[in-house]
Scaffold this motif. Structure first.
Motif, PDB file in Angstrom:
ATOM      1  N   HIS A   1     -24.770   9.286  11.889  1.00 19.28           N
ATOM      2  CA  HIS A   1     -23.252   9.538  12.216  1.00 19.28           C
ATOM      3  C   HIS A   1     -22.839   9.035  13.598  1.00 19.28           C
ATOM      4  CE1 HIS A   1     -23.471  11.242   8.472  1.00 19.28           C
ATOM      5  NE2 HIS A   1     -24.038  12.566   9.062  1.00 19.28           N
ATOM      6  N   VAL A   2     -24.011   8.831  14.512  1.00 19.79           N
ATOM      7  CA  VAL A   2     -23.796   8.415  16.035  1.00 19.79           C
ATOM      8  C   VAL A   2     -22.796   7.001  15.953  1.00 19.79           C
ATOM      9  CG1 VAL A   2     -24.507   7.705  18.434  1.00 19.79           C
ATOM     10  CG2 VAL A   2     -25.745   9.650  16.997  1.00 19.79           C
ATOM     11  N   ALA A   3     -23.098   6.069  15.349  1.00 22.56           N
ATOM     12  CA  ALA A   3     -22.482   4.670  15.297  1.00 22.56           C
ATOM     13  C   ALA A   3     -20.966   4.979  15.026  1.00 22.56           C
ATOM     14  CB  ALA A   3     -23.073   3.738  14.592  1.00 22.56           C
ATOM     15  N   ALA A   4     -20.821   5.661  13.909  1.00 15.94           N
ATOM     16  CA  ALA A   4     -19.490   5.933  13.398  1.00 15.94           C
ATOM     17  C   ALA A   4     -18.784   6.785  14.297  1.00 15.94           C
ATOM     18  CB  ALA A   4     -19.507   6.564  12.006  1.00 15.94           C
ATOM     19  N   GLY A   5     -19.228   7.711  14.812  1.00 19.77           N
ATOM     20  CA  GLY A   5     -18.604   8.826  15.846  1.00 19.77           C
ATOM     21  C   GLY A   5     -18.257   8.113  17.095  1.00 19.77           C
ATOM     22  N   LEU A   6     -19.285   7.109  17.550  1.00 19.37           N
ATOM     23  CA  LEU A   6     -18.665   6.254  18.892  1.00 19.37           C
ATOM     24  C   LEU A   6     -17.518   5.771  18.657  1.00 19.37           C
ATOM     25  CD1 LEU A   6     -22.198   5.715  20.370  1.00 19.37           C
ATOM     26  CD2 LEU A   6     -20.636   7.595  21.115  1.00 19.37           C
ATOM     27  N   ASP A   7     -17.820   4.857  17.541  1.00 15.95           N
ATOM     28  CA  ASP A   7     -16.606   3.975  17.353  1.00 15.95           C
ATOM     29  C   ASP A   7     -15.104   4.444  17.074  1.00 15.95           C
ATOM     30  OD1 ASP A   7     -18.231   1.768  17.324  1.00 15.95           O
ATOM     31  OD2 ASP A   7     -18.234   1.711  15.008  1.00 15.95           O
ATOM     32  N   ALA A   8     -15.197   5.978  16.547  1.00 11.17           N
ATOM     33  CA  ALA A   8     -13.829   6.732  16.339  1.00 11.17           C
ATOM     34  C   ALA A   8     -13.602   7.134  17.644  1.00 11.17           C
ATOM     35  CB  ALA A   8     -14.287   7.810  15.218  1.00 11.17           C
ATOM     36  N   LEU A   9     -14.536   7.567  18.504  1.00  9.43           N
ATOM     37  CA  LEU A   9     -13.873   8.245  19.704  1.00  9.43           C
ATOM     38  C   LEU A   9     -13.569   7.215  20.880  1.00  9.43           C
ATOM     39  CD1 LEU A   9     -16.644  11.085  20.100  1.00  9.43           C
ATOM     40  CD2 LEU A   9     -14.116  11.426  19.262  1.00  9.43           C
ATOM     41  N   SER A  10     -14.314   6.129  20.677  1.00 11.94           N
ATOM     42  CA  SER A  10     -13.887   5.089  21.574  1.00 11.94           C
ATOM     43  C   SER A  10     -12.499   4.283  21.313  1.00 11.94           C
ATOM     44  CB  SER A  10     -14.807   3.897  21.587  1.00 11.94           C
ATOM     45  OG  SER A  10     -15.176   3.289  20.535  1.00 11.94           O
ATOM     46  N   ALA A  11     -11.883   4.236  20.081  1.00 14.32           N
ATOM     47  CA  ALA A  11     -10.767   3.763  19.797  1.00 14.32           C
ATOM     48  C   ALA A  11      -9.425   4.694  20.256  1.00 14.32           C
ATOM     49  CB  ALA A  11     -10.527   4.005  18.401  1.00 14.32           C
ATOM     50  N   ARG A  12      -9.779   5.783  20.917  1.00 15.34           N
ATOM     51  CA  ARG A  12      -8.837   6.742  21.335  1.00 15.34           C
ATOM     52  C   ARG A  12      -9.117   7.058  23.004  1.00 15.34           C
ATOM     53  NH1 ARG A  12      -4.354   6.587  18.391  1.00 15.34           N
ATOM     54  NH2 ARG A  12      -4.991   6.658  16.129  1.00 15.34           N
ATOM     55  N   ARG A  13      -9.991   6.496  23.729  1.00 15.95           N
ATOM     56  CA  ARG A  13     -10.437   6.879  25.022  1.00 15.95           C
ATOM     57  C   ARG A  13      -9.426   6.306  26.156  1.00 15.95           C
ATOM     58  NH1 ARG A  13     -15.381   3.113  26.646  1.00 15.95           N
ATOM     59  NH2 ARG A  13     -14.982   1.292  25.518  1.00 15.95           N
ATOM     60  N   ARG A  14      -8.562   5.314  25.785  1.00 16.16           N
ATOM     61  CA  ARG A  14      -7.387   4.898  26.734  1.00 16.16           C
ATOM     62  C   ARG A  14      -6.416   5.997  26.970  1.00 16.16           C
ATOM     63  NH1 ARG A  14     -11.343   1.979  26.450  1.00 16.16           N
ATOM     64  NH2 ARG A  14     -11.360  -0.328  26.322  1.00 16.16           N
ATOM     65  N   PRO A  15      -5.442   5.990  27.901  1.00 15.99           N
ATOM     66  CA  PRO A  15      -4.594   6.717  28.200  1.00 15.99           C
ATOM     67  C   PRO A  15      -3.676   6.873  27.127  1.00 15.99           C
ATOM     68  CG  PRO A  15      -5.204   5.469  30.386  1.00 15.99           C
ATOM     69  CD  PRO A  15      -5.860   4.803  29.108  1.00 15.99           C
ATOM     70  N   MET A  16      -3.030   8.035  26.773  1.00 14.63           N
ATOM     71  CA  MET A  16      -2.284   8.107  25.685  1.00 14.63           C
ATOM     72  C   MET A  16      -0.733   9.029  26.106  1.00 14.63           C
ATOM     73  SD  MET A  16      -3.236   9.401  21.910  1.00 14.63           S
ATOM     74  CE  MET A  16      -2.461   9.253  20.634  1.00 14.63           C
ATOM     75  N   ALA A  17       0.208   8.495  25.842  1.00 19.18           N
ATOM     76  CA  ALA A  17       1.350   9.429  26.042  1.00 19.18           C
ATOM     77  C   ALA A  17       1.359  10.679  25.268  1.00 19.18           C
ATOM     78  CB  ALA A  17       2.681   8.494  25.779  1.00 19.18           C
ATOM     79  N   ASP A  18       2.057  11.769  25.632  1.00 20.31           N
ATOM     80  CA  ASP A  18       2.215  12.906  24.991  1.00 20.31           C
ATOM     81  C   ASP A  18       3.544  13.303  25.223  1.00 20.31           C
ATOM     82  OD1 ASP A  18       1.651  15.014  23.441  1.00 20.31           O
ATOM     83  OD2 ASP A  18       0.694  16.307  25.388  1.00 20.31           O
ATOM     84  N   ARG A  19       4.450  12.744  24.460  1.00 20.64           N
ATOM     85  CA  ARG A  19       5.848  13.050  24.681  1.00 20.64           C
ATOM     86  C   ARG A  19       6.264  14.451  23.948  1.00 20.64           C
ATOM     87  NH1 ARG A  19       5.886   7.424  24.603  1.00 20.64           N
ATOM     88  NH2 ARG A  19       6.758   6.411  26.469  1.00 20.64           N
ATOM     89  N   LEU A  20       5.533  14.721  22.907  1.00 22.27           N
ATOM     90  CA  LEU A  20       5.832  15.923  22.157  1.00 22.27           C
ATOM     91  C   LEU A  20       4.916  17.174  22.609  1.00 22.27           C
ATOM     92  CD1 LEU A  20       5.530  14.171  18.640  1.00 22.27           C
ATOM     93  CD2 LEU A  20       7.659  14.721  20.004  1.00 22.27           C
ATOM     94  N   GLY A  21       4.226  17.154  23.491  1.00 18.98           N
ATOM     95  CA  GLY A  21       3.343  18.321  24.017  1.00 18.98           C
ATOM     96  C   GLY A  21       2.351  18.736  23.019  1.00 18.98           C
ATOM     97  N   LEU A  22       1.750  17.952  22.545  1.00 17.24           N
ATOM     98  CA  LEU A  22       0.776  18.264  21.578  1.00 17.24           C
ATOM     99  C   LEU A  22      -0.758  18.466  21.952  1.00 17.24           C
ATOM    100  CD1 LEU A  22       1.586  15.830  18.472  1.00 17.24           C
ATOM    101  CD2 LEU A  22       1.795  18.382  18.535  1.00 17.24           C
ATOM    102  N   HIS A  23      -0.696  17.948  23.226  1.00 20.12           N
ATOM    103  CA  HIS A  23      -2.070  18.133  23.789  1.00 20.12           C
ATOM    104  C   HIS A  23      -2.267  19.852  24.407  1.00 20.12           C
ATOM    105  CE1 HIS A  23      -3.223  13.839  25.433  1.00 20.12           C
ATOM    106  NE2 HIS A  23      -2.963  13.708  24.226  1.00 20.12           N
ATOM    107  N   ASP A  24      -1.151  20.119  25.029  1.00 25.79           N
ATOM    108  CA  ASP A  24      -1.340  21.443  25.328  1.00 25.79           C
ATOM    109  C   ASP A  24      -1.346  22.475  24.037  1.00 25.79           C
ATOM    110  OD1 ASP A  24      -0.951  20.760  28.101  1.00 25.79           O
ATOM    111  OD2 ASP A  24       1.188  20.983  27.918  1.00 25.79           O
ATOM    112  N   GLU A  25      -0.522  22.231  23.007  1.00 25.13           N
ATOM    113  CA  GLU A  25      -0.572  22.878  22.142  1.00 25.13           C
ATOM    114  C   GLU A  25      -2.272  22.893  21.315  1.00 25.13           C
ATOM    115  OE1 GLU A  25       1.469  23.000  17.602  1.00 25.13           O
ATOM    116  OE2 GLU A  25       2.611  21.683  19.077  1.00 25.13           O
ATOM    117  N   LEU A  26      -2.677  21.848  21.377  1.00 26.46           N
ATOM    118  CA  LEU A  26      -4.082  21.713  20.982  1.00 26.46           C
ATOM    119  C   LEU A  26      -4.987  22.593  21.911  1.00 26.46           C
ATOM    120  CD1 LEU A  26      -4.078  18.113  19.894  1.00 26.46           C
ATOM    121  CD2 LEU A  26      -4.629  19.606  18.149  1.00 26.46           C
TER     122      LEU A  26
END
Length: 255
Positions: A198-223
């Motif tokens: 599962h390491v390869a699949a996990g790294l691929d999934a996480l790396s797809a979202r490692r760039r800066p991401m806008a949070d206009r709905l405030g979901l980061h704080d909610e999580l």
């Protein structure tokens, strides 16, 4: 003669992802003591073994015990990365967030290692093809260029990458020599022959979202507020938010 590297059948113990190190992710590999016996071991061997670095368009030779004293940040890859039609390996460049630079690799397995380094933490610098090691074995003098030198806070790790099914007898001697050279310099040595489940699949999934991401709905704080209360399963965490369809992407990004 081709040697197969077998993966242990025992599954690793459970651990939290934030405490994983590179050793926890890769398939375990140990240099065979019988192979080590094929290396030169007489008095003064360390001064006779040398490392050839490339710096300022010149080649600099230093004895193995002086590896740690060499100004590594002033060096360049000792071997150039080439691209040509019908070549059997897959070279390229991989961006590493820890260094904010592109780093060369010679195979897709090496690219995966560069990706994994971004998730292990504590990385100060990554050097591809750092130097050529010249050593002596029973059959005479040999050369070996390790794949990466990873500089950490106060130490370093010398790394070779080779899929387990492609490790041959001549590779084993080179791995043993690299391990001895690294130990002489006070470094660690690691051979990456594969990854745990599962390491390869996990790294691929996480790396797809490692760039800066806008949070206009405030979901980061909610999580973050919900996981601060108690640990939650990923699916339960996402479903408990105000907008699960969007929160899923933000949760992966936070991971």
């Amino acid at each position: 003669m081709e040697i197969s590297v077998r993966t242990p059948a025992v599954e690793p113990r459970a651990m939290w992802s934030h405490s994983c190190t590179l050793d926890d992710l890769v398939t375990p590999y140990a240099v065979d003591p019988t192979v080590v016996a094929r290396l030169e071991a007489g008095p003064g061997w360390a001064r006779r073994w040398t490392a050839v670095w490339r710096a300022s368009r010149a080649r600099v030779v230093c004895p193995v015990p002086d590896l740690a004293d060499f100004p590594t940040l002033a060096s360049a890859p000792v071997r150039s990365f080439t691209w040509q039609a019908r070549q059997r390996h897959r070279p390229g460049l991989q961006f590493v967030l820890a260094t904010s630079r592109m780093h060369g690799f010679e195979s897709l397995e090496e690219r995966r290692l560069l990706l994994a380094l971004d998730f292990t933490g504590g990385i100060e610098e990554v050097l591809s093809q750092p130097f050529k090691l010249r050593f002596t074995a029973i059959g005479g003098g040999e050369d070996h260029t390790p794949d990466f030198l990873v500089l950490l806070n106060g130490t370093a790790v010398l790394i070779d990458v080779r899929p387990g099914h492609r490790v041959k007898d001549k590779d084993l001697v080179k791995f043993a020599a690299a391990e001895r050279a690294a130990a002489s310099a006070g470094w660690r040595y690691l051979v990456v022959t594969g990854w745990r489940r599962h390491v390869a699949a996990g790294l691929d999934a996480l790396s797809a979202r490692r760039r800066p991401m806008a949070d206009r709905l405030g979901l980061h704080d909610e999580l973050l507020e919900m996981v601060a209360e108690r640990p939650r399963r990923f699916g339960d965490l996402v479903e408990a938010t105000s907008l699960p369809a969007v929160a899923r992407a933000h949760a992966v990004h936070l991971l």
